[in-house]
Design a protein around this motif. Structure first.
Motif, mmCIF file in Angstrom:
data_model
loop_
_atom_site.group_PDB
_atom_site.id
_atom_site.type_symbol
_atom_site.label_atom_id
_atom_site.label_comp_id
_atom_site.label_asym_id
_atom_site.label_seq_id
_atom_site.Cartn_x
_atom_site.Cartn_y
_atom_site.Cartn_z
ATOM 1 N N TYR A 352 0.845 -1.187 0.000
ATOM 2 C CA TYR A 352 0.000 0.000 0.000
ATOM 3 C C TYR A 352 0.884 1.242 0.000
ATOM 4 O O TYR A 352 2.032 1.205 0.455
ATOM 5 N N VAL A 353 0.347 2.350 -0.489
ATOM 6 C CA VAL A 353 1.053 3.625 -0.383
ATOM 7 C C VAL A 353 1.188 3.972 1.095
ATOM 8 O O VAL A 353 0.254 3.765 1.879
ATOM 9 N N LYS A 354 2.364 4.485 1.483
ATOM 10 C CA LYS A 354 2.572 4.823 2.890
ATOM 11 C C LYS A 354 1.532 5.822 3.359
ATOM 12 O O LYS A 354 1.268 6.831 2.692
ATOM 13 N N GLY A 355 0.945 5.529 4.500
ATOM 14 C CA GLY A 355 -0.119 6.358 5.040
ATOM 15 C C GLY A 355 -1.503 5.873 4.682
ATOM 16 O O GLY A 355 -2.493 6.340 5.258
ATOM 17 N N GLU A 367 0.571 -16.578 12.781
ATOM 18 C CA GLU A 367 1.784 -16.051 13.400
ATOM 19 C C GLU A 367 2.544 -15.096 12.480
ATOM 20 O O GLU A 367 3.405 -14.330 12.940
ATOM 21 N N GLU A 368 2.234 -15.132 11.190
ATOM 22 C CA GLU A 368 2.918 -14.278 10.226
ATOM 23 C C GLU A 368 2.157 -12.974 9.943
ATOM 24 O O GLU A 368 2.558 -12.210 9.076
ATOM 25 N N THR A 369 1.078 -12.741 10.675
ATOM 26 C CA THR A 369 0.318 -11.505 10.469
ATOM 27 C C THR A 369 1.215 -10.296 10.693
ATOM 28 O O THR A 369 1.937 -10.217 11.705
ATOM 29 N N HIS A 370 1.153 -9.366 9.756
ATOM 30 C CA HIS A 370 2.001 -8.159 9.827
ATOM 31 C C HIS A 370 1.140 -6.960 10.153
ATOM 32 O O HIS A 370 0.150 -6.669 9.469
ATOM 33 N N HIS A 371 1.497 -6.236 11.224
ATOM 34 C CA HIS A 371 0.767 -5.025 11.610
ATOM 35 C C HIS A 371 1.540 -3.795 11.178
ATOM 36 O O HIS A 371 2.739 -3.676 11.443
ATOM 37 N N TYR A 372 0.835 -2.898 10.496
ATOM 38 C CA TYR A 372 1.488 -1.666 10.044
ATOM 39 C C TYR A 372 1.517 -0.626 11.154
ATOM 40 O O TYR A 372 0.707 -0.635 12.057
#
Length: 372
Positions: A352-355, A367-372
């Motif tokens: 995604y575009v930052k922000g 366990e591989e879930t990534h939180h921004y």
């Protein structure tokens, strides 16, 4: 079928006019470009250098694949160099190009560094898509890929042209596809929309005679692809002749930016290798056919003869360019090999575009879930 014609000298060594012959173009509901092409010595030699560099780039990719430095899909344009070079020589930086997955030559001609292309093929961090796109997903300024879904780039190209017209830009879009994609419904939908709105788009069919492993005559009821726009004028071009390609694209571009709408341009070309590196390319055509095309219609050899016949360059001049192209690509390959691969955490970047990211993305397991 694609033999060179009309190598007739009419000018000086600094500025030469070449007659492409009466078989360079065929028109459908339109005039055809002039068969007289005038260009200066520097431009003429630049075209030769560019084709040599594109071929050397593909040879480096071929060798790297066979040495298992490149994995996955890899589609080479060896034999078709006249198309990306000729197309680019007729455009400005403001024009846009979008194509399918045989895209390395177009990526390079649009300004991407050779090392960045080779690094991308090898999945290295310095690749033009940061090592995450591979052979089919490369980008450069006003170059929108490299698209892996057959035919999907054609309506996208119409959309880019719509944006150009909406903004009032004096620019056009070249949307390329192969003969195998020419039967896609979305191609004809894009034709319709482009003509309705007179969009500045050139629909360019690279007809290399075989969609994957199927001869065009076995897949299409009408193999005159330049006529398939019906209400859109078309031109068939000797796509093994870089000057004919350049002339046809310049002709179509001039119409497009003048508000005269789209054009369908068929480039009759030929790939020497298989559809991809996994295809030997000899199960649906003979080795003799391939050798015949190499010996009678090679775009680089044919152009070389033109330069010699017209006194633009000597054998020694062209041999020097050949050596420079080889040295250049060898050095770019060495740079690419020395680059590291992306780190695992970088896989989450650029989704995604930052922000504008979503709160999190799932991995293969919770366990591989990534939180921004």
């Amino acid at each position: 079928m694609y033999a060179w014609q009309g190598n007739r000298r009419i000018g000086s060594a600094d500025s030469v006019t070449i007659d492409l012959g009466d078989k360079a173009f065929e028109g459908y509901n339109t005039d055809v470009p002039s068969s007289q092409v005038t260009l200066g010595r520097d431009e003429a030699l630049g075209i030769y250098r560019a084709m040599q560099e594109v071929r050397r780039l593909e040879m480096a990719a071929d060798s790297s694949y066979k040495h298992k430095l490149i994995r996955g899909f890899c589609h080479l344009c060896t034999g078709q160099e006249a198309v990306p070079v000729g197309v680019e020589r007729a455009l400005t930086g403001e024009d846009a190009v979008i194509t399918a997955y045989r895209c390395h030559g177009f990526t390079y001609m649009r300004g991407a560094p050779a090392a960045g292309i080779l690094a991308e093929l090898m999945g290295r961090r310095s690749g033009v898509s940061k090592g995450k796109g591979g052979s089919m997903h490369m980008y450069a300024p006003n170059f929108y890929g490299g698209n892996g879904i057959v035919g999907a780039q054609v309506p996208l190209g119409a959309g880019i042209a719509f944006a150009q017209k909406y903004r009032g830009a004096a620019a056009c879009t070249v949307a390329l596809y192969g003969d195998g994609a020419a039967n896609q419904g979305q191609v004809f939908e894009a034709y319709n929309m482009a003509k309705l709105w007179d969009l500045p788009v050139l629909f360019v069919c690279e007809n290399n005679k075989y969609g994957m492993g199927t001869a065009a005559s076995r897949a299409a009821a009408n193999t005159d692809y330049y006529t398939r726009g019906q209400y859109i004028p078309g031109i068939r071009v000797n796509g093994m002749d870089v000057l004919a390609v350049r002339q046809a694209i310049a002709f179509g571009r001039q119409r497009a930016i003048a508000g005269e709408g789209p054009m369908v341009i068929e480039m009759k070309t030929y790939r020497y290798g298989g559809h991809s590196m996994s295809d030997p390319g000899t199960t649906y055509r003979t080795r003799e056919e391939i050798q015949h095309m190499r010996s009678t219609s090679d775009p680089i050899t044919g152009y070389k003869h033109r330069l010699l016949d017209n006194g633009v360059a000597s054998e020694d001049d062209l041999k020097a360019i050949d050596k420079q192209a080889k040295k250049f690509v060898d050095e770019e390959l060495a740079k690419a090999k020395a680059e590291p691969e992306p780190q695992a955490h970088e896989l989450w970047d650029d989704v995604y575009v930052k922000g504008a990211e979503v709160p999190y993305l799932r991995g293969r397991v919770p366990e591989e879930t990534h939180h921004y």
